[in-house]
Design a protein around this motif. Structure first.
Motif, PDB file in Angstrom:
ATOM      1  N   ASP A   1      33.672  41.884  38.517  1.00 60.10           N
ATOM      2  CA  ASP A   1      34.034  40.913  37.484  1.00 60.10           C
ATOM      3  C   ASP A   1      33.452  41.298  36.126  1.00 60.10           C
ATOM      4  O   ASP A   1      34.128  41.198  35.091  1.00 60.10           O
ATOM      5  CB  ASP A   1      33.565  39.511  37.868  1.00 60.10           C
ATOM      6  N   ASP A   2      32.186  41.741  36.115  1.00 62.15           N
ATOM      7  CA  ASP A   2      31.564  42.129  34.842  1.00 62.15           C
ATOM      8  C   ASP A   2      32.218  43.377  34.260  1.00 62.15           C
ATOM      9  O   ASP A   2      32.382  43.491  33.040  1.00 62.15           O
ATOM     10  CB  ASP A   2      30.068  42.366  35.030  1.00 62.15           C
ATOM     11  N   LEU A   3      32.600  44.310  35.129  1.00 59.22           N
ATOM     12  CA  LEU A   3      33.290  45.504  34.638  1.00 59.22           C
ATOM     13  C   LEU A   3      34.630  45.123  34.019  1.00 59.22           C
ATOM     14  O   LEU A   3      34.975  45.589  32.923  1.00 59.22           O
ATOM     15  CB  LEU A   3      33.503  46.497  35.785  1.00 59.22           C
ATOM     16  N   ARG A   4      35.353  44.262  34.679  1.00 62.21           N
ATOM     17  CA  ARG A   4      36.641  43.798  34.147  1.00 62.21           C
ATOM     18  C   ARG A   4      36.452  43.064  32.821  1.00 62.21           C
ATOM     19  O   ARG A   4      37.211  43.269  31.868  1.00 62.21           O
ATOM     20  CB  ARG A   4      37.336  42.898  35.162  1.00 62.21           C
ATOM     21  N   ASP A   5      35.422  42.230  32.739  1.00 62.09           N
ATOM     22  CA  ASP A   5      35.158  41.483  31.507  1.00 62.09           C
ATOM     23  C   ASP A   5      34.843  42.413  30.346  1.00 62.09           C
ATOM     24  O   ASP A   5      35.287  42.178  29.210  1.00 62.09           O
ATOM     25  CB  ASP A   5      33.998  40.504  31.712  1.00 62.09           C
ATOM     26  N   GLN A   6      34.082  43.466  30.603  1.00 63.36           N
ATOM     27  CA  GLN A   6      33.720  44.400  29.537  1.00 63.36           C
ATOM     28  C   GLN A   6      34.934  45.191  29.058  1.00 63.36           C
ATOM     29  O   GLN A   6      35.102  45.429  27.864  1.00 63.36           O
ATOM     30  CB  GLN A   6      32.622  45.344  30.015  1.00 63.36           C
TER      31      GLN A   6
ATOM     32  N   THR B   1      38.004  44.102  29.160  1.00 61.52           N
ATOM     33  CA  THR B   1      38.822  43.142  28.425  1.00 61.52           C
ATOM     34  C   THR B   1      38.267  42.891  27.032  1.00 61.52           C
ATOM     35  O   THR B   1      39.019  42.742  26.059  1.00 61.52           O
ATOM     36  CB  THR B   1      38.910  41.815  29.194  1.00 61.52           C
ATOM     37  N   GLU B   2      36.933  42.871  26.910  1.00 61.84           N
ATOM     38  CA  GLU B   2      36.305  42.608  25.619  1.00 61.84           C
ATOM     39  C   GLU B   2      36.535  43.735  24.627  1.00 61.84           C
ATOM     40  O   GLU B   2      36.740  43.488  23.432  1.00 61.84           O
ATOM     41  CB  GLU B   2      34.804  42.387  25.807  1.00 61.84           C
ATOM     42  N   HIS B   3      36.526  44.967  25.102  1.00 65.23           N
ATOM     43  CA  HIS B   3      36.535  46.106  24.186  1.00 65.23           C
ATOM     44  C   HIS B   3      37.895  46.779  24.020  1.00 65.23           C
ATOM     45  O   HIS B   3      38.047  47.629  23.135  1.00 65.23           O
ATOM     46  CB  HIS B   3      35.500  47.133  24.654  1.00 65.23           C
ATOM     47  N   PHE B   4      38.869  46.394  24.852  1.00 56.38           N
ATOM     48  CA  PHE B   4      40.180  47.028  24.764  1.00 56.38           C
ATOM     49  C   PHE B   4      41.279  45.970  24.868  1.00 56.38           C
ATOM     50  O   PHE B   4      41.120  44.954  25.542  1.00 56.38           O
ATOM     51  CB  PHE B   4      40.372  48.060  25.885  1.00 56.38           C
ATOM     52  N   THR B   5      42.392  46.249  24.223  1.00 61.95           N
ATOM     53  CA  THR B   5      43.527  45.332  24.315  1.00 61.95           C
ATOM     54  C   THR B   5      44.361  45.583  25.557  1.00 61.95           C
ATOM     55  O   THR B   5      45.146  44.725  25.973  1.00 61.95           O
ATOM     56  CB  THR B   5      44.432  45.491  23.077  1.00 61.95           C
ATOM     57  N   ASP B   6      44.209  46.761  26.156  1.00 61.54           N
ATOM     58  CA  ASP B   6      45.004  47.106  27.331  1.00 61.54           C
ATOM     59  C   ASP B   6      44.176  47.988  28.251  1.00 61.54           C
ATOM     60  O   ASP B   6      43.587  48.984  27.787  1.00 61.54           O
ATOM     61  CB  ASP B   6      46.282  47.837  26.897  1.00 61.54           C
ATOM     62  N   HIS B   7      44.094  47.635  29.520  1.00 59.22           N
ATOM     63  CA  HIS B   7      43.334  48.463  30.454  1.00 59.22           C
ATOM     64  C   HIS B   7      43.886  48.325  31.869  1.00 59.22           C
ATOM     65  O   HIS B   7      44.570  47.351  32.190  1.00 59.22           O
ATOM     66  CB  HIS B   7      41.846  48.103  30.434  1.00 59.22           C
ATOM     67  N   GLU B   8      43.564  49.299  32.694  1.00 60.28           N
ATOM     68  CA  GLU B   8      43.870  49.277  34.120  1.00 60.28           C
ATOM     69  C   GLU B   8      42.563  49.487  34.876  1.00 60.28           C
ATOM     70  O   GLU B   8      41.744  50.325  34.489  1.00 60.28           O
ATOM     71  CB  GLU B   8      44.856  50.380  34.489  1.00 60.28           C
ATOM     72  N   LEU B   9      42.382  48.748  35.954  1.00 59.41           N
ATOM     73  CA  LEU B   9      41.174  48.842  36.768  1.00 59.41           C
ATOM     74  C   LEU B   9      41.563  48.774  38.232  1.00 59.41           C
ATOM     75  O   LEU B   9      42.231  47.833  38.657  1.00 59.41           O
ATOM     76  CB  LEU B   9      40.209  47.700  36.421  1.00 59.41           C
ATOM     77  N   VAL B  10      41.180  49.780  38.997  1.00 57.36           N
ATOM     78  CA  VAL B  10      41.443  49.792  40.436  1.00 57.36           C
ATOM     79  C   VAL B  10      40.125  50.049  41.165  1.00 57.36           C
ATOM     80  O   VAL B  10      39.176  50.606  40.595  1.00 57.36           O
ATOM     81  CB  VAL B  10      42.488  50.850  40.820  1.00 57.36           C
ATOM     82  N   VAL B  11      40.075  49.638  42.413  1.00 59.07           N
ATOM     83  CA  VAL B  11      38.883  49.812  43.243  1.00 59.07           C
ATOM     84  C   VAL B  11      39.227  50.700  44.429  1.00 59.07           C
ATOM     85  O   VAL B  11      40.236  50.473  45.113  1.00 59.07           O
ATOM     86  CB  VAL B  11      38.336  48.458  43.738  1.00 59.07           C
ATOM     87  N   ARG B  12      38.413  51.693  44.640  1.00 57.89           N
ATOM     88  CA  ARG B  12      38.518  52.545  45.816  1.00 57.89           C
ATOM     89  C   ARG B  12      37.145  52.556  46.474  1.00 57.89           C
ATOM     90  O   ARG B  12      36.200  53.089  45.909  1.00 57.89           O
ATOM     91  CB  ARG B  12      38.953  53.965  45.450  1.00 57.89           C
ATOM     92  N   GLY B  13      37.050  51.930  47.642  1.00 59.50           N
ATOM     93  CA  GLY B  13      35.741  51.744  48.249  1.00 59.50           C
ATOM     94  C   GLY B  13      34.927  50.814  47.366  1.00 59.50           C
ATOM     95  O   GLY B  13      35.364  49.708  47.041  1.00 59.50           O
TER      96      GLY B  13
END
Length: 228
Positions: free
Chosen positions: A198-203, A205-217
């Protein structure tokens, strides 16, 4: 190959201590230990995920923040035959090791701290990578997320900021992975005991207008564009 000896001050002692373990002898085994060992076996993230990020995101003029051994850069199919690569790290041993490995390319070595404004020209890179870096930096992601701002300042409009980090909360961590993670945190090699998805996603979102985030393990892999 050139080197810029600028090092932002002050640098927190914990940051200095965390990168000190990456000395020349340790670097000789880093690729085997990380990309053949801990990543697939403990973090449950295949190395092909990292390679794919570089294949799809690395540009002709690239900035690598936290260089490790240069393994991923060495295996990256850059979009052109003569990429211009700037290496930023606090550790002169990792800078020299990576520069030697990439001697077929144009490289510039810069001593810098990801938690401080990077000593490179703003908006001048096609891509910026923060690979397996954040989990080695002291503090929570709410604090060390400032590294995203500094990376965003360096990339050109439309370029990618991308990378990966090992998370400890909000992701599946195996018993063996948790045990290794705890040991690395106790030694000061890792600083990710508070790092959550959640904190990684929040950061991002705060610093970029567009991002992709996926989790592997238990690894978060991200790429972002168009910094605010």
């Amino acid at each position: 190959m050139s080197i810029d000896q600028v090092r932002p001050e002050p640098v927190d002692q914990a940051v200095i201590d965390g990168q000190a373990s990456y000395h020349r002898r340790a670097l000789a085994f880093y690729d085997l230990v990380v990309f053949r060992g801990s990543a697939p076996l403990f973090w449950r993230c295949s190395p092909r995920n990292f390679h794919r990020m570089y294949e799809t995101c690395a540009g002709e003029k690239h900035l690598e923040v936290g260089v490790g051994t240069g393994y991923l850069l060495d295996h990256c199919p850059f979009p052109g035959p003569d990429p211009d690569i700037t290496l930023v790290d606090l550790n002169p041993s990792t800078l020299a090791y990576t520069a030697r490995r990439l001697k077929r390319y144009r490289t510039t070595q810069v001593r810098g701290n990801a938690l401080e404004p990077l000593p490179v020209p703003e908006a001048s890179f096609d891509s910026v990578a923060l690979s397996f870096l954040l989990h080695c930096i002291p503090g929570s992601l709410r604090e060390k997320g400032i590294a995203f701002r500094h990376a965003a300042q360096a990339v050109r409009p439309g370029g990618y900021v991308f990378g990966s980090t090992v998370l400890s909360q909000g992701v599946p961590v195996t018993r063996a992975g948790r045990s290794l993670m705890d040991r690395l945190n106790a030694k000061g090699v890792f600083h990710n005991a508070e790092d959550s998805l959640d904190d990684l996603r929040d950061q991002l979102t705060e610093h970029f207008t567009d991002h992709e985030l996926v989790v592997r393990g238990c690894v978060g892999l991200f790429r972002a564009r168009a910094a605010r």
